[in-house]
Design an enzyme around this catalytic site. Structure first.
Site, PDB file in Angstrom:
ATOM      1  N   HIS A  83       0.815  -1.064   0.122  1.00  0.00           N
ATOM      2  CA  HIS A  83       0.005   0.026  -0.022  1.00  0.00           C
ATOM      3  C   HIS A  83       0.868   1.146  -0.014  1.00  0.00           C
ATOM      4  O   HIS A  83       2.073   1.256   0.333  1.00  0.00           O
ATOM      5  CB  HIS A  83      -0.886   0.184   1.343  1.00  0.00           C
ATOM      6  CG  HIS A  83      -2.079  -0.764   1.068  1.00  0.00           C
ATOM      7  ND1 HIS A  83      -3.062  -1.253   2.088  1.00  0.00           N
ATOM      8  CD2 HIS A  83      -2.267  -2.006   0.071  1.00  0.00           C
ATOM      9  CE1 HIS A  83      -3.862  -2.234   1.750  1.00  0.00           C
ATOM     10  NE2 HIS A  83      -3.395  -2.808   0.410  1.00  0.00           N
ATOM     11  N   GLU A  85       0.720   3.860   1.767  1.00  0.00           N
ATOM     12  CA  GLU A  85       1.298   4.378   3.329  1.00  0.00           C
ATOM     13  C   GLU A  85       2.591   3.581   3.674  1.00  0.00           C
ATOM     14  O   GLU A  85       3.673   3.987   4.164  1.00  0.00           O
ATOM     15  CB  GLU A  85       0.409   4.057   4.216  1.00  0.00           C
ATOM     16  CG  GLU A  85      -0.961   5.004   4.022  1.00  0.00           C
ATOM     17  CD  GLU A  85      -1.986   4.115   3.179  1.00  0.00           C
ATOM     18  OE1 GLU A  85      -3.274   4.609   3.155  1.00  0.00           O
ATOM     19  OE2 GLU A  85      -1.695   3.182   2.521  1.00  0.00           O
ATOM     20  N   CYS A 109      -5.946   1.256   5.653  1.00  0.00           N
ATOM     21  CA  CYS A 109      -6.431   0.201   5.886  1.00  0.00           C
ATOM     22  C   CYS A 109      -5.941  -0.120   7.448  1.00  0.00           C
ATOM     23  O   CYS A 109      -5.160   0.574   7.888  1.00  0.00           O
ATOM     24  CB  CYS A 109      -6.324  -0.890   5.070  1.00  0.00           C
ATOM     25  SG  CYS A 109      -4.553  -1.342   5.079  1.00  0.00           S
ATOM     26  N   CYS A 112      -2.155  -0.830   7.416  1.00  0.00           N
ATOM     27  CA  CYS A 112      -1.413   0.329   7.224  1.00  0.00           C
ATOM     28  C   CYS A 112      -1.556   1.270   8.583  1.00  0.00           C
ATOM     29  O   CYS A 112      -0.473   1.819   9.012  1.00  0.00           O
ATOM     30  CB  CYS A 112      -1.758   1.309   6.142  1.00  0.00           C
ATOM     31  SG  CYS A 112      -1.257   0.504   4.602  1.00  0.00           S
TER      32      CYS A 112
END
Length: 178
Positions: A83, A85, A109, A112
């Site tokens: 992801h 992040e 999410c 993260c």
């Protein structure tokens, strides 16, 4: 001074600048469905990390799957994609990201959120929150709140920012944009 020239008034504020940087990073994503970008900023308003969602370094994004749905989880992107992040934190250009703000185009999410908390980031500024009732978003909000990480949705002052890559100079009109 006798000069009546004044500074521009239609410049980007900090939130716009950092969220625009996150959007620009998202344009690097090869994900056919969801492009996410993240920009991490320290207390001095310096960018210390940028990331977008994509396959891990050294893993071919031509060989790994991009599907959202398949008969097997191994045939979807979810077990492989890093992801935005995660990439921004992993690719930071400083010793740490403690007390930084994280600007992201999509609310983090739960996985993260764990990284955000563990890395010491103190603020999450997000553009979009899709599927607010999704368990991973509820867990994310719960953990971020519990850890004292502030969260706020980005509220843009302008509808769009246009970057013309063929221009060599910046437009210098003094008109205020709405």
């Amino acid at each position: 001074m006798s000069d009546s020239v004044t500074k521009r008034t239609n410049y980007l504020d900090w939130d716009e600048y950092f969220m625009a940087t996150a959007h620009l990073a998202a344009m690097r994503s090869k994900d056919p469905n969801t492009q996410v970008g993240t920009c991490i900023v320290n207390n001095e308003k310096r960018i210390v990390g940028i990331g977008y969602n994509g396959m891990p370094s050294g893993c071919s994004d031509d060989l790994l799957p991009w599907a959202k749905f398949a008969d097997s989880p191994l045939a979807t992107k979810y077990l492989y994609v890093c992801h935005a992040e995660m990439n921004a934190i992993a690719n930071k250009n400083s010793s740490d990201v403690r007390n930084c703000s994280l600007y992201t185009t999509l609310f983090p999410c739960n996985e993260c959120a764990k990284l955000i908390i563990q890395s010491g980031i103190r603020e999450v500024v997000y553009q979009s929150l899709k599927n607010e009732e999704k368990p991973s978003n509820i867990a994310s909000k719960t953990m971020l709140d519990m850890a004292g990480v502030s969260m706020r949705q980005f509220n843009p002052k302008r509808e769009k920012i246009v970057i013309n890559l063929k221009e060599t100079t910046v437009e210098t009109n003094h008109k205020s944009e709405s």
